[in-house]
Design an enzyme around this catalytic site. Structure first.
Site, mmCIF file in Angstrom:
data_model
loop_
_atom_site.group_PDB
_atom_site.id
_atom_site.type_symbol
_atom_site.label_atom_id
_atom_site.label_comp_id
_atom_site.label_asym_id
_atom_site.label_seq_id
_atom_site.Cartn_x
_atom_site.Cartn_y
_atom_site.Cartn_z
ATOM 1 N N ARG A 1 -6.018 -4.188 8.255
ATOM 2 C CA ARG A 1 -5.846 -5.220 9.175
ATOM 3 C C ARG A 1 -6.888 -6.438 9.281
ATOM 4 O O ARG A 1 -6.370 -7.372 9.862
ATOM 5 C CB ARG A 1 -6.064 -4.598 10.474
ATOM 6 C CG ARG A 1 -4.993 -3.557 10.847
ATOM 7 C CD ARG A 1 -3.696 -3.875 10.448
ATOM 8 N NE ARG A 1 -2.667 -2.592 11.003
ATOM 9 C CZ ARG A 1 -1.472 -2.518 10.472
ATOM 10 N NH1 ARG A 1 -0.837 -3.430 9.639
ATOM 11 N NH2 ARG A 1 -0.636 -1.758 11.071
ATOM 12 N N ASP B 1 -0.767 6.069 4.651
ATOM 13 C CA ASP B 1 -0.225 4.878 5.327
ATOM 14 C C ASP B 1 -0.892 4.661 6.672
ATOM 15 O O ASP B 1 -0.100 4.306 7.567
ATOM 16 C CB ASP B 1 1.249 4.929 5.370
ATOM 17 C CG ASP B 1 2.051 3.852 5.638
ATOM 18 O OD1 ASP B 1 1.345 2.682 5.860
ATOM 19 O OD2 ASP B 1 3.306 3.729 5.768
ATOM 20 N N HIS C 1 -2.942 4.408 -0.078
ATOM 21 C CA HIS C 1 -2.213 3.692 1.118
ATOM 22 C C HIS C 1 -2.627 3.451 2.436
ATOM 23 O O HIS C 1 -2.485 4.331 3.251
ATOM 24 C CB HIS C 1 -0.575 4.085 1.019
ATOM 25 C CG HIS C 1 0.437 3.275 1.768
ATOM 26 N ND1 HIS C 1 1.571 3.255 1.333
ATOM 27 C CD2 HIS C 1 0.230 2.372 2.690
ATOM 28 C CE1 HIS C 1 2.345 2.420 2.083
ATOM 29 N NE2 HIS C 1 1.397 1.970 3.076
ATOM 30 N N HIS D 1 7.527 -0.698 -1.601
ATOM 31 C CA HIS D 1 7.975 -0.341 -0.368
ATOM 32 C C HIS D 1 9.552 -0.641 -0.418
ATOM 33 O O HIS D 1 10.160 -1.436 -0.177
ATOM 34 C CB HIS D 1 7.441 -1.301 0.780
ATOM 35 C CG HIS D 1 7.883 -1.037 2.245
ATOM 36 N ND1 HIS D 1 7.231 -0.799 3.150
ATOM 37 C CD2 HIS D 1 9.168 -1.393 2.561
ATOM 38 C CE1 HIS D 1 8.467 -0.708 4.466
ATOM 39 N NE2 HIS D 1 9.349 -1.225 3.950
HETATM 40 ZN ZN LIG Z 1 2.113 0.884 4.502
#
Ligand SMILES: [Zn+2]
Length: 433
Positions: free
Chosen positions: A65, A306, A61, A180
């Site tokens: 970008r 993350d 995860h 999510h």
């Molecule tokens: Zn994330």
């Protein structure tokens, strides 16, 4: 290229091996492991005495970008930060611009990863077109061009019927849904965990129920219609309890947490520190304890970063307006070793949550130093102390709540496919073909 890495303490949870032996990398794979290995002709040598030698970490995860937000991170800068952190494979989420909901975006990311030549990159496609939550993405096309999972991460899939179809549709193409979980109505305009700290600071809170309630819906879907789901960034006791029950029932629910959830609490926000603003928010001591218990008993099989880099202009603003996210690649390993050092989890179990477990959950190669496995290796100086200086991050995202903190455990070298890509003396070693 051949490498003989000798005298290191090999820790490979897939095989249960924890012993001081030599490791030979040849032809991009593990070509030998044992005591007193001979260096073949033309072999480079590294003495790893006193260091840990482990499978390269797999991060299920992260956010690279690119395309669209290159000012926050690029595939190349993200991959450099990853290998500096000992992470040799990354799964990157779909919330780019344009969203990764079609073959052209996936192919673009993979081409950027190939040019960078550092970590292995496995794109995650979106569940819904444009991550708008309305109609399913072309999952067959996404799978064909290299996506390994689907997720609208950063946003939930609010419509339960769409989630039900997504779980079934993804499975038909060998994909799985990364969830999510967030009830947007409960989360409202919240910017941190809803509790005494948010009250004290006068900030709008996000209750733990925002995540737990939507998770419960998705688990109910799996229970009734079958399929599997992987729950992202588990942060609360309620979530850990729910997942533990689901797994005890035999449901195909896997879960990950992130180093900030087993390290920090909502008190990190005191002082309006926007670098601790993350979604889901960092919660209470009790939640942190539950996350650790979940890691220890295997309810949470995977640790993922993350990694969510942002530009300083998006963090150096009022707390309410700051972006959510922590730049996590370069601190993840040390935070994991801190948890081991605290005696809460054994080294072998902790390393499993970064290697063999994510490989199995996501169906990726690597995660082991078994014979003929991909030669993705991280060598770690377990006793090296260093201070977190965001300015020295290779990630473009300097947003970390750990700035100034002293951590223990540092990557010495990282190998991907048998090629050394990072060394703490030399830095990033760029591909020379
Ligand atoms: Zn994330």
């Amino acid at each position: 290229m051949k490498w003989l890495i000798s005298n290191g303490r090999i820790v490979d949870p897939a095989s249960g091996r924890d012993e001081v032996v030599d490791l030979l990398l040849d032809g991009g794979v593990v070509a030998g492991i044992g005591k007193g290995l001979e260096a073949p002709r033309g072999c480079e040598k590294m003495d790893a005495a006193g260091f840990l030698v482990m499978p390269g970490f797999i991060d299920m995860h992260c956010h690279l970008r690119e395309p669209g937000f290159e000012y926050k991170e690029t595939v190349a800068s993200g991959c450099a930060a990853a290998v500096k952190g000992g992470i040799t494979s990354v799964m990157c989420m779909a919330n780019t611009n344009p969203v990764n909901d079609c073959a052209s975006v996936t192919s673009y990311i993979l081409e950027k990863a190939r040019l960078a030549g550092l970590a292995r990159v496995y794109p995650v496609g979106s569940v819904t077109k444009g991550m708008a939550g309305e109609s399913l993405s072309e999952m067959g096309e996404l799978a064909d061009c290299g996506c390994v999972a689907v997720s609208d991460d950063g946003r939930p899939v609010p419509n339960g019927e769409i989630m039900r179809r997504a779980i079934q549709y993804a499975a038909a193409f060998g994909l799985f849904v990364i969830d999510h979980a967030e009830d947007l109505n409960l989360a409202g305009d919240g910017v941190m965990h809803e509790g005494y700290v948010s009250t004290m600071l006068g900030l709008e809170g996000i209750p733990a129920a925002a995540a737990v309630s939507e998770m419960a819906r998705n688990i109910a879907i799996i229970r009734e219609f079958g399929g599997r789901i992987h729950i992202a960034h588990v942060s609360s006791r309620g979530a850990v309890d729910l997942i533990r029950h689901a797994r005890a029932e035999g449901l195909k629910v896997s879960a990950e947490t992130c180093p900030h959830y087993f390290t920090l609490t909502h008190e990190a926000v005191i002082g309006y520190d926007t670098s601790a603003k993350v979604k889901p928010p960092i919660r209470t001591v009790d939640d942190r304890e539950a996350v650790i218990e979940g890691l220890v008993d295997g309810t949470i099989e995977v640790i993922a970063t993350d990694h969510a880099p942002h530009h300083r202009d998006e963090k150096d603003v009022e707390f309410d307006h700051a972006a959510f996210g922590i730049s996590g690649f370069e601190t993840a390993l040390a935070l994991t070793l801190s948890l081991v050092e605290s005696g809460r989890i054994g080294l072998m179990d902790a390393v499993a949550r970064w290697t063999v477990n994510p490989a199995r959950v996501a169906g990726l190669p690597g995660g082991t130093l078994a014979d003929r496995a991909p030669a993705d290796v991280v060598i770690v100086d377990q006793s090296a102390k260093w201070t977190v200086e965001p300015g020295s991050f290779l990630s473009r995202g300097k947003n970390t709540p750990l700035a100034g903190m002293e951590l223990t455990g540092q990557v010495v070298s990282t190998f991907v496919g048998g090629r050394k890509v990072y060394d703490r003396e030399e830095g990033i070693i760029v591909k020379t073909e």
